[in-house]
Scaffold this active site. Structure first.
Site, PDB file in Angstrom:
ATOM      1  N   LYS A 191       0.856  -1.189   0.000  1.00 50.45           N
ATOM      2  CA  LYS A 191       0.000   0.000   0.000  1.00 50.45           C
ATOM      3  C   LYS A 191       0.894   1.242   0.000  1.00 50.45           C
ATOM      4  O   LYS A 191       1.514   1.588   0.997  1.00 50.45           O
ATOM      5  CB  LYS A 191      -0.933   0.052   1.213  1.00 50.45           C
ATOM      6  CG  LYS A 191      -2.026   1.085   0.955  1.00 50.45           C
ATOM      7  CD  LYS A 191      -2.579   1.748   2.180  1.00 50.45           C
ATOM      8  CE  LYS A 191      -1.762   2.845   2.763  1.00 50.45           C
ATOM      9  NZ  LYS A 191      -1.656   4.080   1.971  1.00 50.45           N
ATOM     10  N   GLY A 244       7.267   4.853   7.941  1.00 47.28           N
ATOM     11  CA  GLY A 244       6.411   6.024   8.093  1.00 47.28           C
ATOM     12  C   GLY A 244       6.625   6.636   9.463  1.00 47.28           C
ATOM     13  O   GLY A 244       7.687   6.460  10.073  1.00 47.28           O
ATOM     14  N   SER A 245       5.631   7.330   9.949  1.00 51.00           N
ATOM     15  CA  SER A 245       5.792   8.063  11.206  1.00 51.00           C
ATOM     16  C   SER A 245       5.749   7.113  12.400  1.00 51.00           C
ATOM     17  O   SER A 245       5.164   6.031  12.345  1.00 51.00           O
ATOM     18  CB  SER A 245       4.689   9.106  11.325  1.00 51.00           C
ATOM     19  OG  SER A 245       3.434   8.455  11.317  1.00 51.00           O
ATOM     20  N   THR A 246       6.336   7.573  13.486  1.00 49.61           N
ATOM     21  CA  THR A 246       6.347   6.779  14.708  1.00 49.61           C
ATOM     22  C   THR A 246       4.930   6.546  15.217  1.00 49.61           C
ATOM     23  O   THR A 246       4.592   5.438  15.661  1.00 49.61           O
ATOM     24  CB  THR A 246       7.219   7.495  15.760  1.00 49.61           C
ATOM     25  OG1 THR A 246       8.574   7.500  15.265  1.00 49.61           O
ATOM     26  CG2 THR A 246       7.178   6.813  17.106  1.00 49.61           C
ATOM     27  N   GLY A 249       3.373   3.890  13.171  1.00 52.11           N
ATOM     28  CA  GLY A 249       4.067   2.626  13.460  1.00 52.11           C
ATOM     29  C   GLY A 249       3.502   1.960  14.707  1.00 52.11           C
ATOM     30  O   GLY A 249       3.292   0.742  14.740  1.00 52.11           O
ATOM     31  N   GLU A 267      10.106   1.022  10.456  1.00 56.45           N
ATOM     32  CA  GLU A 267      11.152   2.023  10.176  1.00 56.45           C
ATOM     33  C   GLU A 267      10.454   3.366  10.309  1.00 56.45           C
ATOM     34  O   GLU A 267       9.620   3.716   9.475  1.00 56.45           O
ATOM     35  CB  GLU A 267      11.682   1.877   8.750  1.00 56.45           C
ATOM     36  CG  GLU A 267      12.271   0.529   8.422  1.00 56.45           C
ATOM     37  CD  GLU A 267      13.585   0.248   9.121  1.00 56.45           C
ATOM     38  OE1 GLU A 267      14.183   1.202   9.648  1.00 56.45           O
ATOM     39  OE2 GLU A 267      13.979  -0.917   9.159  1.00 56.45           O
ATOM     40  N   CYS A 301      13.790  10.935   6.640  1.00 58.21           N
ATOM     41  CA  CYS A 301      13.699  10.410   8.008  1.00 58.21           C
ATOM     42  C   CYS A 301      14.989  10.630   8.779  1.00 58.21           C
ATOM     43  O   CYS A 301      14.971  10.895   9.969  1.00 58.21           O
ATOM     44  CB  CYS A 301      13.350   8.931   7.973  1.00 58.21           C
ATOM     45  SG  CYS A 301      14.461   7.992   6.909  1.00 58.21           S
ATOM     46  N   GLU A 399       9.861  15.874  15.185  1.00 55.36           N
ATOM     47  CA  GLU A 399      10.296  15.751  13.794  1.00 55.36           C
ATOM     48  C   GLU A 399       9.508  16.743  12.937  1.00 55.36           C
ATOM     49  O   GLU A 399       8.283  16.648  12.833  1.00 55.36           O
ATOM     50  CB  GLU A 399      10.033  14.322  13.305  1.00 55.36           C
ATOM     51  CG  GLU A 399      10.570  14.073  11.915  1.00 55.36           C
ATOM     52  CD  GLU A 399      10.282  12.663  11.414  1.00 55.36           C
ATOM     53  OE1 GLU A 399       9.190  12.133  11.693  1.00 55.36           O
ATOM     54  OE2 GLU A 399      11.147  12.109  10.727  1.00 55.36           O
TER      55      GLU A 399
HETATM   56  P1  NAD Z   1       2.664   8.291   7.800  1.00 60.52           P
HETATM   57  O1  NAD Z   1       2.985   7.465   8.995  1.00 60.52           O
HETATM   58  O2  NAD Z   1       1.622   9.322   7.916  1.00 60.52           O
HETATM   59  O3  NAD Z   1       2.197   7.351   6.583  1.00 60.52           O
HETATM   60  C1  NAD Z   1       2.979   6.245   6.178  1.00 60.52           C
HETATM   61  C2  NAD Z   1       2.043   5.212   5.582  1.00 60.52           C
HETATM   62  O4  NAD Z   1       1.147   4.773   6.607  1.00 60.52           O
HETATM   63  C3  NAD Z   1       1.188   5.724   4.424  1.00 60.52           C
HETATM   64  O5  NAD Z   1       1.076   4.717   3.439  1.00 60.52           O
HETATM   65  C4  NAD Z   1      -0.155   5.972   5.089  1.00 60.52           C
HETATM   66  O6  NAD Z   1      -1.248   5.842   4.219  1.00 60.52           O
HETATM   67  C5  NAD Z   1      -0.188   4.876   6.142  1.00 60.52           C
HETATM   68  N1  NAD Z   1      -1.061   5.210   7.275  1.00 60.52           N
HETATM   69  C6  NAD Z   1      -1.329   6.445   7.772  1.00 60.52           C
HETATM   70  N2  NAD Z   1      -2.208   6.351   8.790  1.00 60.52           N
HETATM   71  C7  NAD Z   1      -2.510   5.033   8.941  1.00 60.52           C
HETATM   72  C8  NAD Z   1      -3.358   4.299   9.816  1.00 60.52           C
HETATM   73  N3  NAD Z   1      -4.114   4.917  10.737  1.00 60.52           N
HETATM   74  N4  NAD Z   1      -3.397   2.954   9.694  1.00 60.52           N
HETATM   75  C9  NAD Z   1      -2.660   2.328   8.752  1.00 60.52           C
HETATM   76  N5  NAD Z   1      -1.861   2.962   7.881  1.00 60.52           N
HETATM   77  C10 NAD Z   1      -1.760   4.304   7.974  1.00 60.52           C
HETATM   78  O7  NAD Z   1       4.066   8.868   7.313  1.00 60.52           O
HETATM   79  P2  NAD Z   1       4.327   9.819   6.072  1.00 60.52           P
HETATM   80  O8  NAD Z   1       3.841  11.184   6.424  1.00 60.52           O
HETATM   81  O9  NAD Z   1       3.856   9.172   4.817  1.00 60.52           O
HETATM   82  O10 NAD Z   1       5.934   9.795   6.014  1.00 60.52           O
HETATM   83  C11 NAD Z   1       6.727  10.559   6.849  1.00 60.52           C
HETATM   84  C12 NAD Z   1       7.270   9.739   7.998  1.00 60.52           C
HETATM   85  O11 NAD Z   1       7.966   8.600   7.492  1.00 60.52           O
HETATM   86  C13 NAD Z   1       8.276  10.508   8.810  1.00 60.52           C
HETATM   87  O12 NAD Z   1       8.024  10.315  10.170  1.00 60.52           O
HETATM   88  C14 NAD Z   1       9.607   9.860   8.423  1.00 60.52           C
HETATM   89  O13 NAD Z   1      10.615   9.974   9.393  1.00 60.52           O
HETATM   90  C15 NAD Z   1       9.196   8.459   8.193  1.00 60.52           C
HETATM   91  N6  NAD Z   1      10.177   7.745   7.363  1.00 60.52           N
HETATM   92  C16 NAD Z   1      10.994   6.834   7.965  1.00 60.52           C
HETATM   93  C17 NAD Z   1      11.969   6.164   7.225  1.00 60.52           C
HETATM   94  C18 NAD Z   1      12.881   5.151   7.861  1.00 60.52           C
HETATM   95  O14 NAD Z   1      13.503   4.377   7.135  1.00 60.52           O
HETATM   96  N7  NAD Z   1      13.006   5.114   9.184  1.00 60.52           N
HETATM   97  C19 NAD Z   1      12.093   6.429   5.858  1.00 60.52           C
HETATM   98  C20 NAD Z   1      11.235   7.363   5.267  1.00 60.52           C
HETATM   99  C21 NAD Z   1      10.269   8.011   6.042  1.00 60.52           C
END
Ligand code: NAD
Length: 495
Positions: A191, A244-246, A249, A267, A301, A399
């Site tokens: 996704k 994605g975001s903490t 996660g 991650e 990130c 962040e």
């Molecule tokens: P996000 O957590 O908002 O979204 C990431 C993914 O999760 C998207 O596909 C989104 O649709 C999905 N998502 C959002 N809410 C959800 C829910 N309630 N249930 C299930 N899935 C859900 O993050 P973002 O804004 O897309 O990306 C930015 C974040 O990603 C930053 O915190 C960044 O640090 C992190 N990031 C981490 C790494 C790493 O390797 N550690 C790499 C790139 C980005």
């Protein structure tokens, strides 16, 4: 590629074909609900296309297709050498389509075409190639039981992998999951982020063209709360890998606990320190620090968002950072001369500006802090630096995920380490010094998955990437990434 002009890129963009449906069981299809969502070019505010809005029932279809494909053995039972050949063909197809992939990510999320065409798209080809080439060089084990026992310890694929990825490197974040997951014989339901679904859909089409059997890779675009959550809670998904975001996660850990206790690998976010000692090459440190925080609009990130400088060089470093920041001007992402593009969308720009306003209240604005409008879009933010920053300020603790740097001072090495580690995150860190013993000592004391000495954000397919503390666990890239996608299975034979 580097000789293309902005007009060339615009012509290519106008001719671009968008894949905008779900990709399930080897074919594009609408969401069962018929719903769609708009994906918008943040650099112009124009709608690029309407994309199928996958929901729970589409995730069900995709997981069923992935399960059938896995059980059939059409991919999972192929030899590593055979899987390698398919991944190498896929790497080749990505290389043949670098301009298309670069455009899809640039149009979808605003990054400069210079970066998407020279870093992101070639990187994706490289990561598929690297994992493809590695998979037939991994040996299994025989345990040293002795006697008339033979205990085979083998890696086996887990089954169906759910992958949920963010928008900041749409193609590469998907690739970091897909390459090792597919190399080890799993089936996948991916996704992509709702802000940037287009490159993943094209990738799925090319993967089939490369010889991946139908159903092994499915892509369901959609929103996190419905498609993402449905994947996280699905009872027939064996493992969920997330970038994605903490905060999101943590939700995936909950989804797993409340459903089938699937493995979850996270991650997540970061707030990475960059420590500059007085014996460092200050010009090199400033050049790389500017890259480390302003590359990709700061939407990285592992961005080095917290500069910690020794008090004796604070003024020199601040001056250097100011001049580097002011040399970077936001521009049209399709212009190959642009090094800073648009933020991913208006709401994220609003969020970054709220952080900047909070910084203006609590600290001294050294430079930047402006939102500007270009080509009808106000999703551009100038490189921003704050100093006179205290450790408890919001811009130091949270962040920002934008082009915003804070500068703080330290006196002793221990104080630098304590300040660097004073965060809930632990993704990356940098240390600048010409003293090897100090570099290693400080590096040992930092809680970070990767420490870069005299550089920032060092990264390679050969080295594991991932975090400590609330930056997550598990590692992408390198041979170690295969651990997430396999179980160790023991077979005892008495003879
Ligand atoms: P996000 O957590 O908002 O979204 C990431 C993914 O999760 C998207 O596909 C989104 O649709 C999905 N998502 C959002 N809410 C959800 C829910 N309630 N249930 C299930 N899935 C859900 O993050 P973002 O804004 O897309 O990306 C930015 C974040 O990603 C930053 O915190 C960044 O640090 C992190 N990031 C981490 C790494 C790493 O390797 N550690 C790499 C790139 C980005």
């Amino acid at each position: 590629m580097t000789d293309l002009s902005v007009q060339d890129w615009k012509s290519k963009a106008a001719a671009l074909k968008f894949r905008n449906q779900c990709f399930i069981d080897g074919a594009f299809c609408d969401a069962l609900s018929g719903q769609k969502f708009e994906t918008v070019n943040p650099a112009t505010s124009e709608v690029l296309t309407d994309v199928a809005r996958g929901g729970g029932e589409d995730i069900d279809r995709a997981v069923a297709s992935a399960r059938r494909a896995f059980a059939s053995g059409a991919w999972s039972a192929r030899t590593p050498e055979q899987r390698k050949q398919v991944l190498l063909r896929l790497a080749g197809l990505i290389r043949e389509n670098i301009p298309e992939f670069a455009l899809l990510d640039t149009l979808d999320m605003g990054k400069p075409i210079k970066d998407s065409s020279t870093i992101d798209a070639p990187g994706a080809a490289h990561f598929f190639q690297w994992h493809g080439e590695a998979i037939d060089k991994l040996y299994d084990e025989i345990a040293p039981t002795g006697g008339r026992d033979l205990a085979l310890v083998r890696r086996v694929p887990l089954g169906v992998i759910g992958a949920v990825v963010p928008w900041n490197f749409p193609l590469d974040m998907a690739t970091w999951k897909l390459a090792p997951a597919l190399a080890t014989g799993n089936s996948v339901v991916l996704k992509p982020a709702e802000q940037s679904p287009l490159s993943a859909l094209f990738l799925a089409e090319l993967a089939c063209e490369a010889g991946l059997p139908d159903g092994v890779l499915n892509v369901v675009p959609g929103y996190g709360e419905d498609a993402g959550q449905a994947l996280g809670r699905h009872a027939d998904v064996d493992c969920l890998v997330f970038t994605g975001s903490t905060s999101v996660g943590k939700l995936f850990q909950r989804y797993a606990g409340e459903s089938n206790m699937k493995q979850v690998w996270l991650e997540t976010g970061g707030k990475s320190p960059n420590i500059i000692f007085p014996d460092a090459d200050l010009d090199a440190a400033a050049d790389m620090a500017a890259f480390g925080i302003f590359f990709n609009q700061g939407e990285v990130c592992s961005a080095n968002s917290r500069m910690l400088v020794h008090e004796t060089i604070k003024d020199q470093m601040t001056e250097r950072m100011k001049s580097r920041a002011e040399a970077i001007v936001p521009g049209d992402p399709l212009d190959p001369a642009s090094t800073l593009g648009a933020m991913v969308d208006r709401s994220h720009t609003d969020k970054v500006m709220r952080f900047i306003e909070s910084g203006k209240q609590s600290s001294r604005l050294v430079t930047g802090g402006e939102r500007i409008t270009l080509n009808g879009s106000d999703a551009f933010v100038t490189p921003t630096i704050f100093d006179n920053v205290q450790s408890d300020h919001q811009i130091v603790r949270e962040e920002v995920f934008g082009p915003v740097l804070t500068i703080q001072t330290f006196t002793t090495d221990d104080q630098a380490v304590a300040m660097a580690n004073d965060t809930v995150y632990g993704l990356a860190a940098s240390v600048w010094t010409s003293d090897l013993s100090r570099a290693l000592g400080v590096s040992d004391a930092l809680n970070a998955g990767t420490v870069s000495v005299n550089t920032v954000d060092a990264l390679s397919a050969m080295t594991p990437f991932g975090g400590m503390k609330q930056s997550g666990f598990g590692r992408d890239l390198s041979i170690h990434s295969f651990d997430k996608y396999t179980a160790l299975k023991t077979t005892w034979i008495k003879y």
